[in-house]
Design an enzyme around this catalytic site. Structure first.
Site, PDB file in Angstrom:
ATOM      1  N   ALA A 138     -11.117   4.895   5.803  1.00  0.00           N
ATOM      2  CA  ALA A 138     -12.452   4.479   6.250  1.00  0.00           C
ATOM      3  C   ALA A 138     -12.551   4.336   7.773  1.00  0.00           C
ATOM      4  O   ALA A 138     -13.654   4.210   8.303  1.00  0.00           O
ATOM      5  CB  ALA A 138     -12.860   3.181   5.578  1.00  0.00           C
ATOM      6  N   ALA A 170      -6.994   0.796   8.696  1.00  0.00           N
ATOM      7  CA  ALA A 170      -5.691   0.700   9.375  1.00  0.00           C
ATOM      8  C   ALA A 170      -5.793   1.197  10.811  1.00  0.00           C
ATOM      9  O   ALA A 170      -5.628   0.431  11.760  1.00  0.00           O
ATOM     10  CB  ALA A 170      -4.633   1.495   8.607  1.00  0.00           C
ATOM     11  N   ASN A 204     -10.389   0.309   2.935  1.00  0.00           N
ATOM     12  CA  ASN A 204      -9.115   0.165   3.658  1.00  0.00           C
ATOM     13  C   ASN A 204      -9.259   0.548   5.126  1.00  0.00           C
ATOM     14  O   ASN A 204      -9.743   1.636   5.438  1.00  0.00           O
ATOM     15  CB  ASN A 204      -8.057   1.084   3.045  1.00  0.00           C
ATOM     16  CG  ASN A 204      -7.649   0.665   1.645  1.00  0.00           C
ATOM     17  OD1 ASN A 204      -8.190  -0.280   1.097  1.00  0.00           O
ATOM     18  ND2 ASN A 204      -6.698   1.374   1.088  1.00  0.00           N
ATOM     19  N   ASP A 206       0.812  -1.217   0.000  1.00  0.00           N
ATOM     20  CA  ASP A 206       0.000   0.000   0.000  1.00  0.00           C
ATOM     21  C   ASP A 206       0.852   1.276   0.000  1.00  0.00           C
ATOM     22  O   ASP A 206       1.948   1.281   0.558  1.00  0.00           O
ATOM     23  CB  ASP A 206      -0.872  -0.035   1.280  1.00  0.00           C
ATOM     24  CG  ASP A 206      -2.132   0.794   1.145  1.00  0.00           C
ATOM     25  OD1 ASP A 206      -2.551   1.061   0.009  1.00  0.00           O
ATOM     26  OD2 ASP A 206      -2.696   1.167   2.196  1.00  0.00           O
TER      27      ASP A 206
HETATM   28 ZN   LIG Z   1      -4.656   5.122   2.295  1.00  0.00          ZN
END
Ligand SMILES: [Zn+2]
Length: 284
Positions: free
Chosen positions: A209, A231, A229, A81
């Site tokens: 998100a 994280a 996505n 990513d």
């Molecule tokens: Zn990102």
């Protein structure tokens, strides 16, 4: 089984759900994500950033993700990513990585096109798919910080031109989400998303998100987002569970003990996000 992101997202796009992508950092976080995906029978994307590749070691993370894909019953993709240069991902492509993001969204449109087009040519030579980004998300991702006011939402017409000229496989869009934690409730531009969906045919990706309401993410999926996505929302429960554990057991030394509640806490969030993405039961 190992799948490319493209395979997972084409299926999701056709059937109207999204595949969740989770950032992983080590064996503990990776296994929690995979366990949750298996319990829910959901496809899943394991993602690493340039910082994680440096911290955990490229070959180690690659081997972990590929082992997970080999032994697991659910389809798994491994994604590199937020890389800014194709040069940085070539070592991973040589190891067999099949999914990368080249984020040149901070560049001018023309430079973004040039950088992503070159990356697509190289990555496709290795059988890997490429995600590009058009528009800017505010917040911090790795070493890149975009200040408030600097953000630019994705223009649907430019998105069409970007996809055509670069040959990119998937497109990350800026519709009002941000990286990291939100200071105030995000205000998403759903009309813009609908127009982008009509203008391009590649799967669309929602970054930032974490902290967006479930209702809003579901609406994004209904309007054509095929990858979500996550994280930050995984890091918090993992760290909190560790802190709580050490508060209660200040002398504990066994990683197998103190990582257990952290893994459980992270897994809970993954289960919830899989439900949000409607990818439950979608493992092929
Ligand atoms: Zn990102």
């Amino acid at each position: 089984m190992l799948k490319t992101t493209k395979e997972l997202l084409s299926e999701a796009q056709n059937k109207g759900y999204a595949v969740p992508q989770f950032n992983v950092y080590n064996l503990e976080t990776l296994r929690s994500v995979v366990e949750a995906a298996e319990e829910m029978n959901s496809p899943v994307i394991l993602a690493v950033t340039p910082g994680t590749r440096r911290f955990s070691g490229d070959a180690y993370m690659h081997a972990l993700a590929h082992t997970a894909a080999k032994v697991s019953s659910v389809p798994i993709a491994y994604h590199l990513d937020h890389h800014t240069s194709i040069v940085d991902v070539v070592p991973s492509l040589k190891l067999g990585a099949k999914s990368i993001m080249i984020d040149a969204s901070m560049e001018t449109f023309e430079n973004n096109v040039r950088i992503v087009k070159e990356a697509v040519e190289t990555a496709h030579g290795y059988g890997a798919s490429v995600e590009g980004e058009l528009g800017k998300l505010i917040g911090t991702e790795e070493d890149i910080t975009v200040e408030e006011g600097e953000d630019a939402l994705t223009d649907p017409e430019m998105a069409k031109e970007f996809v055509e000229r670069t040959g990119v496989d998937t497109l990350a869009v800026a519709i009002g989400t941000a990286h990291g934690l939100y200071k105030s409730k995000p205000n998403l531009d759903f009309d813009r998303l609908k127009k982008i969906r009509e203008a391009v045919d590649v799967p669309l990706v929602l970054h930032g998100a974490s902290g967006v309401s479930e209702e809003d993410v579901r609406k994004c999926i209904a309007y054509g987002v095929s990858k979500v996505n996550i994280a930050t929302e995984l890091k918090i429960p993992f760290a909190e569970a560790l802190r709580d554990y050490f508060k209660a057991h200040p002398n504990e030394q066994d990683p197998r003990k103190y990582f257990t509640p952290a893994k459980e806490a992270l897994k809970e969030v993954v289960l919830q996000k899989i439900r949000m993405c409607k990818s439950e039961g979608k493992a092929l």
